[in-house]
Scaffold this motif. Structure first.
Motif, short mmCIF file in Angstrom:
data_model
loop_
_atom_site.label_atom_id
_atom_site.label_comp_id
_atom_site.label_asym_id
_atom_site.label_seq_id
_atom_site.Cartn_x
_atom_site.Cartn_y
_atom_site.Cartn_z
N VAL A 145 0.40 -1.40 -0.04
CA VAL A 145 -0.08 0.38 0.05
C VAL A 145 1.01 1.45 0.35
O VAL A 145 0.56 1.92 -0.25
CB VAL A 145 -1.33 0.23 1.29
N GLY A 146 2.13 1.02 0.52
CA GLY A 146 3.53 2.40 0.12
C GLY A 146 4.08 2.07 0.97
O GLY A 146 4.19 1.16 2.13
N ASP A 147 4.59 3.41 1.46
CA ASP A 147 6.21 3.47 2.09
C ASP A 147 6.01 2.70 3.80
O ASP A 147 5.08 3.83 3.81
CB ASP A 147 7.63 3.83 1.12
N GLU A 148 6.98 3.54 4.42
CA GLU A 148 7.18 3.34 5.89
C GLU A 148 6.02 4.77 5.92
O GLU A 148 5.57 5.75 6.81
CB GLU A 148 7.80 3.22 6.51
N ASP A 149 6.45 6.33 4.94
CA ASP A 149 6.44 7.13 5.57
C ASP A 149 5.13 7.42 4.64
O ASP A 149 4.33 7.96 5.36
CB ASP A 149 7.56 9.15 4.74
N LYS A 150 4.48 7.02 3.84
CA LYS A 150 3.39 7.25 3.54
C LYS A 150 2.04 6.56 4.30
O LYS A 150 1.15 7.10 5.24
CB LYS A 150 2.83 6.49 2.50
N VAL A 151 2.35 5.67 5.14
CA VAL A 151 1.14 4.58 6.26
C VAL A 151 2.14 5.61 7.39
O VAL A 151 0.40 5.87 7.54
CB VAL A 151 1.72 3.19 6.13
N LEU A 152 2.96 6.17 7.54
CA LEU A 152 3.34 6.68 9.45
C LEU A 152 1.95 8.61 9.04
O LEU A 152 1.67 8.26 9.44
CB LEU A 152 4.39 6.85 9.72
N GLU A 153 2.19 8.78 7.71
CA GLU A 153 1.57 10.08 7.39
C GLU A 153 -0.09 9.46 7.38
O GLU A 153 -0.81 10.18 8.36
CB GLU A 153 2.09 10.40 6.33
N ALA A 154 -0.44 9.38 6.87
CA ALA A 154 -1.50 8.48 6.98
C ALA A 154 -2.27 7.80 8.50
O ALA A 154 -2.94 8.29 8.91
CB ALA A 154 -1.92 7.08 5.76
N ALA A 155 -1.16 7.25 9.38
CA ALA A 155 -2.01 6.86 10.46
C ALA A 155 -1.51 8.06 11.84
O ALA A 155 -2.88 8.03 11.94
CB ALA A 155 -0.65 5.86 10.98
N ILE A 156 -1.43 8.69 10.82
CA ILE A 156 -1.60 10.20 12.19
C ILE A 156 -2.30 11.47 11.61
O ILE A 156 -3.47 11.66 12.89
CB ILE A 156 -0.17 10.97 11.73
N GLU A 157 -3.01 10.89 10.70
CA GLU A 157 -4.13 12.12 10.28
C GLU A 157 -5.12 11.00 10.93
O GLU A 157 -6.32 12.15 10.97
CB GLU A 157 -4.13 11.62 8.21
N ALA A 158 -5.19 10.44 10.87
CA ALA A 158 -5.95 9.21 11.40
C ALA A 158 -6.17 8.95 12.84
O ALA A 158 -7.42 8.42 13.05
CB ALA A 158 -6.17 7.49 11.06
#
Length: 254
Positions: A145-158
């Motif tokens: 679904v994406g690299d670590e930065d993409k998933v981390l950013e999405a998780a923070i926003e969520a």
């Protein structure tokens, strides 16, 4: 919030489900039935049922099977299952939590106790090891679904609390992202993540260990056999442990 972790202590080995597909369908259907009976039979109004349905979809359970389980529950049909938790120690002093849904406590307790005793472990009383774990919500995505930065950013926003990413090393080990959240925020965070990452591979309540125990080469094979035996039991839904097996040991075990 951590962006990466080498923890590989969550549930069982990756890929173990592939060999138990039929049994897994049955376990997932059982969870759907229980969740629907405990709350409303509408996944949008019942967070536990929605999590169960998402987990079933992630394992490619046919839609008809999912709907059939919900319909049986809404009509009060089917067996009545009870949630039971067992705690004990495996080889090397590894702490293990076993969660089951059963219609016969005596049968399940006997099977779980036998599995421990025959595979280098011992079953303890309720609470024997759970104090070393934290009850959290876990949302799982494949590495693609994406690299670590993409998933981390999405998780923070969520609104998630932590992320552990393992980007894998090829087709046989495609990696995964494990997103941790407070139990009461699991449903809401999962919904928010769907907007950016798509539907999750798994949405569930989980036990996360405060500390992990590294398993020696001598104990690893027996520990994995214990976990396999437990997971093969029809009543057992999930097996959690605080073990960490070094990569080189896993490679030798195949």
């Amino acid at each position: 919030m951590a962006g990466h972790s080498k923890f590989k202590n969550i549930m069982h080995r990756k890929g173990a489900q592939d060999k138990k597909r039929s049994a897994q369908f049955s376990k997932l259907s059982r969870e759907i039935t229980v969740a629907a009976k405990m709350g409303m039979p509408d996944p949008d109004m019942n967070p536990r049922l929605r999590a169960a349905v998402n987990a079933a979809k992630a394992q490619s359970v046919p839609k008809d099977n999912i709907q059939r389980a919900i319909d049986k529950a809404s009509k009060g049909e089917g067996d009545n299952y009870e949630e039971v938790r067992y705690e004990g120690y495996g080889p090397g002093g590894v702490a293990i939590i076993v969660e089951a849904l059963t219609d016969n406590r005596n049968r399940t307790a006997t099977n779980v106790r036998t599995a421990f005793s025959k595979n280098g472990g011992n079953l303890g009383a309720t609470g024997a090891v759970s104090h070393g774990f934290e009850r959290l919500g876990l949302i799982e995505y494949p590495g693609k679904v994406g690299d670590e930065d993409k998933v981390l950013e999405a998780a923070i926003e969520a609104g998630a609390d932590d992320v552990e990413s393992d980007m894998g090393d090829g087709d046989e080990n495609p990696g995964s992202h494990q997103i941790w959240v407070a139990v009461d925020g699991l449903h809401e965070v999962a919904r928010e993540l769907e907007k950016t990452l798509g539907e999750a591979e798994g949405v569930k309540l989980a036990w996360r260990p405060s500390l992990t125990t590294e398993v020696s080469a001598d104990d690893a094979a027996t520990l994995l056999k214990l976990i396999d035996v437990l997971e093969e039991d029809d009543d057992v839904q999930t097996v959690w442990g605080n073990y960490e097996i070094p990569d080189e040991v896993m490679e030798k075990l195949g």
